[in-house]
Scaffold this motif. Structure first.
Motif, mmCIF file in Angstrom:
data_model
loop_
_atom_site.group_PDB
_atom_site.id
_atom_site.type_symbol
_atom_site.label_atom_id
_atom_site.label_comp_id
_atom_site.label_asym_id
_atom_site.label_seq_id
_atom_site.Cartn_x
_atom_site.Cartn_y
_atom_site.Cartn_z
ATOM 1 N N CYS A 113 48.542 41.126 41.505
ATOM 2 C CA CYS A 113 48.360 41.665 40.069
ATOM 3 C C CYS A 113 46.979 41.299 39.716
ATOM 4 O O CYS A 113 46.478 42.098 39.070
ATOM 5 N N VAL A 114 46.426 40.441 39.918
ATOM 6 C CA VAL A 114 45.043 40.066 39.669
ATOM 7 C C VAL A 114 44.130 41.411 40.405
ATOM 8 O O VAL A 114 43.063 41.816 39.477
ATOM 9 N N HIS A 134 52.071 34.579 31.035
ATOM 10 C CA HIS A 134 51.336 33.853 32.343
ATOM 11 C C HIS A 134 49.994 33.389 31.834
ATOM 12 O O HIS A 134 49.142 33.595 32.426
ATOM 13 N N LEU A 174 44.028 34.970 35.607
ATOM 14 C CA LEU A 174 44.666 36.288 35.257
ATOM 15 C C LEU A 174 44.438 36.454 33.692
ATOM 16 O O LEU A 174 44.308 37.676 33.295
ATOM 17 N N LEU A 181 52.360 39.992 30.541
ATOM 18 C CA LEU A 181 51.509 39.018 31.204
ATOM 19 C C LEU A 181 50.890 38.207 30.362
ATOM 20 O O LEU A 181 50.741 36.898 30.908
ATOM 21 N N ARG A 190 55.392 38.663 37.871
ATOM 22 C CA ARG A 190 54.119 39.185 38.273
ATOM 23 C C ARG A 190 54.184 39.453 39.792
ATOM 24 O O ARG A 190 54.545 38.877 40.413
ATOM 25 N N ASP A 242 47.464 30.865 33.489
ATOM 26 C CA ASP A 242 46.432 31.169 34.761
ATOM 27 C C ASP A 242 45.291 31.791 34.323
ATOM 28 O O ASP A 242 45.135 32.785 33.844
#
Length: 188
Positions: free
Chosen positions: A31-32, A72, A78, A68, A27, A75
């Protein structure tokens, strides 16, 4: 002209989310913020649904959001944003059109394009690891029991709505031509 600028911004945002490096999704550090921008764009989408269509045509769910989510999901920030965006994009076309199938030609064409995109989304959810990640997230929140806070309840709700959205997608033409003993996308 303004529509072309918005579509160019969407393409730039989608390509800036991250990239696939072999089998792993890397990422972008921003990204956020990019996902927040995409959510803002979708909130401003009008009855032409051009933002929703552009995101579907860019295959952002298949190429970026699901990787994502799969890789991920630990997180929290995210995860929350990705789930919001995925739930929004997978919203059934009938709900997008307020429970009424459009009668005019342009509206009907738009409706059918959204259904076609959603069938592509449903197929993307058959990739390995996607539902395992969603189940892990859901399971960890449900195990918190009575200590679960509002944010955890929201994640549980989004996971369940995502499940409903994916299961609500009508079968595509390919699914209707299968034999009765062959598993369709819904069964996979």
């Amino acid at each position: 002209m303004a529509q072309a600028i918005v579509e160019a911004e969407l393409v730039a945002a989608c390509s800036s989310l991250g990239y696939s490096d072999g089998g792993k999704y890397v990422r972008d550090p921003e990204c956020v913020e990019i996902i927040r921008d995409l959510l803002r764009y979708l909130r401003r989408d009008d009855s032409s649904h051009q933002i929703r269509l552009a995101l579907g045509e860019n295959r952002v769910l298949q190429t970026d959001l699901l990787p994502l989510l799969r890789e991920h999901h630990s997180d929290g920030v995210l995860l929350d944003l990705v789930l919001r965006l995925v739930v929004n994009l997978t919203t059934p076309a009938l709900l997008v059109f307020h429970q009424e199938i459009p009668e005019d030609k342009a509206g009907r064409e738009l409706y059918l394009r959204l259904i076609s995109q959603q069938q592509g989304f449903k197929e993307a959810f058959t990739e390995a690891g996607v539902w395992a990640s969603v189940t892990r997230v859901l399971g960890s929140r449900l195990q918190q029991g009575s200590e679960r806070d509002d944010d955890a309840n929201l994640v549980v709700e989004m996971c369940l709505v995502l499940l409903r959205n994916v299961l609500a997608v009508a079968p595509g033409h390919y699914d209707t031509t299968r034999t009765s003993d062959d598993a369709d996308l819904h069964d996979q």
